[in-house]
Design a protein around this motif. Structure first.
Motif, mmCIF file in Angstrom:
data_model
loop_
_atom_site.group_PDB
_atom_site.id
_atom_site.type_symbol
_atom_site.label_atom_id
_atom_site.label_comp_id
_atom_site.label_asym_id
_atom_site.label_seq_id
_atom_site.Cartn_x
_atom_site.Cartn_y
_atom_site.Cartn_z
ATOM 1 N N ILE A 183 64.507 46.817 42.137
ATOM 2 C CA ILE A 183 63.371 46.032 42.615
ATOM 3 C C ILE A 183 62.296 46.943 43.191
ATOM 4 N N LEU A 184 62.695 47.934 43.992
ATOM 5 C CA LEU A 184 61.709 48.869 44.560
ATOM 6 C C LEU A 184 61.008 49.670 43.466
ATOM 7 N N ASP A 185 61.742 50.059 42.435
ATOM 8 C CA ASP A 185 61.132 50.790 41.319
ATOM 9 C C ASP A 185 60.202 49.906 40.500
ATOM 10 N N SER A 186 60.347 48.586 40.610
ATOM 11 C CA SER A 186 59.523 47.657 39.844
ATOM 12 C C SER A 186 58.243 47.255 40.565
ATOM 13 N N VAL A 187 58.135 47.571 41.845
ATOM 14 C CA VAL A 187 56.973 47.129 42.628
ATOM 15 C C VAL A 187 55.673 47.732 42.095
ATOM 16 N N LEU A 188 55.660 49.019 41.819
ATOM 17 C CA LEU A 188 54.437 49.680 41.350
ATOM 18 C C LEU A 188 53.963 49.129 40.000
ATOM 19 N N PRO A 189 54.824 49.043 38.970
ATOM 20 C CA PRO A 189 54.326 48.495 37.708
ATOM 21 C C PRO A 189 53.861 47.047 37.824
ATOM 22 N N ILE A 190 54.573 46.244 38.595
ATOM 23 C CA ILE A 190 54.162 44.846 38.751
ATOM 24 C C ILE A 190 52.817 44.781 39.469
ATOM 25 N N GLY A 191 52.638 45.604 40.504
ATOM 26 C CA GLY A 191 51.355 45.644 41.214
ATOM 27 C C GLY A 191 50.218 46.078 40.307
ATOM 28 N N LEU A 192 50.464 47.109 39.492
ATOM 29 C CA LEU A 192 49.425 47.559 38.553
ATOM 30 C C LEU A 192 49.118 46.480 37.515
ATOM 31 N N GLY A 193 50.140 45.758 37.082
ATOM 32 C CA GLY A 193 49.922 44.665 36.131
ATOM 33 C C GLY A 193 49.052 43.571 36.714
ATOM 34 N N ILE A 194 49.311 43.227 37.971
ATOM 35 C CA ILE A 194 48.487 42.214 38.638
ATOM 36 C C ILE A 194 47.051 42.701 38.773
ATOM 37 N N ILE A 195 46.884 43.971 39.121
ATOM 38 C CA ILE A 195 45.533 44.542 39.234
ATOM 39 C C ILE A 195 44.808 44.478 37.894
ATOM 40 N N LEU A 196 45.495 44.798 36.795
ATOM 41 C CA LEU A 196 44.866 44.742 35.475
ATOM 42 C C LEU A 196 44.478 43.317 35.092
ATOM 43 N N LEU A 197 45.325 42.352 35.425
ATOM 44 C CA LEU A 197 44.985 40.959 35.127
ATOM 45 C C LEU A 197 43.772 40.507 35.934
ATOM 46 N N VAL A 198 43.720 40.880 37.198
ATOM 47 C CA VAL A 198 42.563 40.527 38.030
ATOM 48 C C VAL A 198 41.312 41.220 37.502
ATOM 49 N N LEU A 199 41.448 42.476 37.088
ATOM 50 C CA LEU A 199 40.306 43.212 36.530
ATOM 51 C C LEU A 199 39.798 42.536 35.256
ATOM 52 N N ALA A 200 40.699 42.028 34.428
ATOM 53 C CA ALA A 200 40.281 41.319 33.214
ATOM 54 C C ALA A 200 39.468 40.080 33.573
ATOM 55 N N VAL A 201 39.906 39.338 34.582
ATOM 56 C CA VAL A 201 39.169 38.145 35.018
ATOM 57 C C VAL A 201 37.804 38.525 35.569
ATOM 58 N N VAL A 202 37.743 39.593 36.355
ATOM 59 C CA VAL A 202 36.470 40.042 36.932
ATOM 60 C C VAL A 202 35.502 40.467 35.830
ATOM 61 N N VAL A 203 35.998 41.182 34.832
ATOM 62 C CA VAL A 203 35.133 41.631 33.725
ATOM 63 C C VAL A 203 34.576 40.426 32.972
ATOM 64 N N VAL A 204 35.418 39.453 32.672
ATOM 65 C CA VAL A 204 34.962 38.274 31.930
ATOM 66 C C VAL A 204 33.954 37.475 32.759
ATOM 67 N N ARG A 205 34.239 37.286 34.057
ATOM 68 C CA ARG A 205 33.305 36.533 34.912
ATOM 69 C C ARG A 205 31.961 37.256 35.036
ATOM 70 N N ALA A 206 31.997 38.576 35.172
ATOM 71 C CA ALA A 206 30.747 39.339 35.270
ATOM 72 C C ALA A 206 29.963 39.244 33.971
ATOM 73 N N PHE A 207 30.653 39.286 32.848
ATOM 74 C CA PHE A 207 29.969 39.208 31.567
ATOM 75 C C PHE A 207 29.362 37.825 31.352
ATOM 76 N N ILE A 208 30.085 36.791 31.729
ATOM 77 C CA ILE A 208 29.534 35.428 31.608
ATOM 78 C C ILE A 208 28.315 35.286 32.505
ATOM 79 N N GLY A 209 28.373 35.830 33.712
ATOM 80 C CA GLY A 209 27.224 35.806 34.609
ATOM 81 C C GLY A 209 26.035 36.559 34.009
ATOM 82 N N HIS A 210 26.321 37.672 33.351
ATOM 83 C CA HIS A 210 25.249 38.455 32.706
ATOM 84 C C HIS A 210 24.632 37.684 31.541
ATOM 85 N N LEU A 211 25.434 36.962 30.793
ATOM 86 C CA LEU A 211 24.908 36.188 29.657
ATOM 87 C C LEU A 211 24.035 35.012 30.114
ATOM 88 N N ARG A 212 24.334 34.465 31.266
ATOM 89 C CA ARG A 212 23.573 33.311 31.755
ATOM 90 C C ARG A 212 22.200 33.694 32.272
#
Length: 90
Positions: free
Chosen positions: A60-89
């Motif tokens: 479980i301790l060895d899994s914390v870093l990859p899971i955290g990085l995965g969550i960060i990447l998913l949040v980054l994907a949402v931020v990129v899409v929201r910023a792009f939609i805002g730019h298109l509007r």
């Protein structure tokens, strides 16, 4: 033409970020779910045995870093899409 190229690029980037984030989350979670304790010993074969609970907590301790990085990447994907939609509007 520029909007089309930008849209395709952003969709591809968001797809890669999402896929990478999902993989970084799923692979360690799958390892935790499918955990089977091994007969291990500390240091040498004659050392004290490693308990099942210690093996699970290490996993479980060895899994914390990859899971955290995965969550960060998913949040980054949402931020990129929201910023792009805002730019298109604009």
């Amino acid at each position: 033409m520029r909007k089309a190229v930008a849209t395709v690029s952003i969709v591809a980037l968001a797809g890669l970020l999402t896929a990478g984030g999902a993989a970084l989350i799923w692979i360690p979670v799958q390892s935790i779910i499918n955990f089977e304790p091994q007969s291990l010993a500390w240091g040498s074969p004659s050392g004290p045995p490693v308990t099942d609970a210690e093996q699970r907590s290490d996993l479980i301790l060895d899994s914390v870093l990859p899971i955290g990085l995965g969550i960060i990447l998913l949040v980054l994907a949402v931020v990129v899409v929201r910023a792009f939609i805002g730019h298109l509007r604009k």
